[in-house]
Enzyme design. Structure first.
Site, PDB file in Angstrom:
ATOM      1  N   HIS A   1       0.852  -1.193  -0.060  1.00  0.00           N
ATOM      2  CA  HIS A   1       0.021  -0.073   0.064  1.00  0.00           C
ATOM      3  C   HIS A   1       0.870   1.458   0.074  1.00  0.00           C
ATOM      4  O   HIS A   1       1.896   1.155   0.611  1.00  0.00           O
ATOM      5  CB  HIS A   1      -1.074   0.133   1.194  1.00  0.00           C
ATOM      6  CG  HIS A   1      -2.041   1.038   0.909  1.00  0.00           C
ATOM      7  ND1 HIS A   1      -1.647   2.559   1.435  1.00  0.00           N
ATOM      8  CD2 HIS A   1      -3.485   1.115   0.854  1.00  0.00           C
ATOM      9  CE1 HIS A   1      -2.898   3.064   1.210  1.00  0.00           C
ATOM     10  NE2 HIS A   1      -3.720   2.332   0.866  1.00  0.00           N
TER      11      HIS A   1
ATOM     12  N   GLU B   1      -3.779   2.410  -7.219  1.00  0.00           N
ATOM     13  CA  GLU B   1      -4.408   3.473  -6.432  1.00  0.00           C
ATOM     14  C   GLU B   1      -3.440   4.586  -6.729  1.00  0.00           C
ATOM     15  O   GLU B   1      -2.258   4.784  -5.844  1.00  0.00           O
ATOM     16  CB  GLU B   1      -4.245   2.967  -5.081  1.00  0.00           C
ATOM     17  CG  GLU B   1      -5.140   1.976  -4.461  1.00  0.00           C
ATOM     18  CD  GLU B   1      -5.658   1.961  -2.960  1.00  0.00           C
ATOM     19  OE1 GLU B   1      -6.733   2.347  -2.641  1.00  0.00           O
ATOM     20  OE2 GLU B   1      -4.612   1.725  -2.348  1.00  0.00           O
TER      21      GLU B   1
HETATM   22  P1  PGA Z   1      -9.409   6.333   0.471  1.00  0.00           P
HETATM   23  O1  PGA Z   1      -8.210   5.163   0.631  1.00  0.00           O
HETATM   24  O2  PGA Z   1     -10.359   5.803  -0.203  1.00  0.00           O
HETATM   25  O3  PGA Z   1      -9.504   7.153   1.791  1.00  0.00           O
HETATM   26  O4  PGA Z   1      -8.701   7.285  -0.674  1.00  0.00           O
HETATM   27  C1  PGA Z   1      -8.031   3.995  -0.380  1.00  0.00           C
HETATM   28  C2  PGA Z   1      -6.986   3.342   0.092  1.00  0.00           C
HETATM   29  O5  PGA Z   1      -5.867   3.919   0.727  1.00  0.00           O
HETATM   30  O6  PGA Z   1      -7.181   2.227   0.020  1.00  0.00           O
END
Ligand code: PGA
Length: 229
Positions: free
Chosen positions: A86, A153
């Site tokens: 992550h 992401e």
């Molecule tokens: P968020 O986080 O939906 O708060 O932007 C997503 C994540 O970090 O997996």
């Protein structure tokens, strides 16, 4: 494939009773819940529909690694998925090499890995080609496994309220699939208002949801949208 929703609670909530309550409210089919390590066991005992995920893991099975948690420990607890790499962990110093090792040990333990990738804003500003180069680098050394899922992401979209344009996200998702043929999720500031835009794209296989997943009602709304698509 049915759309997959993963709730990444990060370091929330603080108290176990609140975590259990949130889990009960979010216990929906085809969803995966990633609570803090400490609450995995008590949440496992109340879940009837959702599947359990860990937010991180260490790359050895056991040994002198103070503070770490091994894939075997997670498996024993009933965890099925593990987030690896992550961006918030990369930010704390996790390297691509460590991430690869975590991935391999976790897959070897028979767990599913959700490998997170995504570019910073400085790269996004340079355009689509640079974004894809960046992502390609993050995928170096990653080989196909039927237990692997990738989550795209973009870092600038995580927790910022600024989400990617679904078309841009789709373009990166397709690119990832051209490198490695696995399911790919989108993550970054998703909510019940914008979820449909991502979920209706056939090649986006689901969402990794942070902040919004701390609100069970909102999470349920997204699950309904995913179900109806
Ligand atoms: P968020 O986080 O939906 O708060 O932007 C997503 C994540 O970090 O997996």
């Amino acid at each position: 494939m049915k759309k997959l929703l993963i709730a990444n609670w990060k370091m929330n909530p603080v108290f176990e009773k609140d975590a259990v309550k949130l889990a009960q409210g979010s216990d929906i089919k085809n969803t995966v819940i990633a609570p803090p390590f400490l609450f995995l066991k008590s949440i496992k005992s109340v879940l009837k529909n959702a599947t359990l995920c860990a937010q991180d893991v260490f790359y050895e099975e056991q040994g002198a690694y103070t503070g770490e948690v091994s894939p075997l420990m997670l498996k024993k607890l009933g965890v099925k998925y593990v987030l690896v790499g992550h961006s918030e962990r990369r930010h704390l110093g996790e390297s691509d090499g460590m991430i690869l090792k975590k991935m391999r040990t976790t897959l070897d333990a028979g767990l599913k890995v959700v490998l997170c990738v995504g570019e910073p804003l400085s790269v996004r500003k340079k355009g689509d080609i640079e974004v894809k180069k960046y992502i390609k680098n993050q995928l170096r050394g990653v080989s196909y496994s039927k237990s692997l899922i990738v989550a795209y992401e973009p870092i600038w979209a995580i927790g910022t309220g600024r989400y990617a344009n679904p078309e841009d996200a789709l373009s990166v998702v397709q690119y990832i699939k051209s490198i490695i043929s696995v399911p790919v999720l989108y993550g970054g500031s998703t909510n019940s208002q914008n979820a449909k835009g991502f979920l209706e794209k056939k090649e986006i296989d689901g969402l990794l949801i942070g902040r919004t997943s701390l609100n069970a009602k909102e999470f349920e709304k997204i699950a309904k949208i995913a179900e109806e698509i």
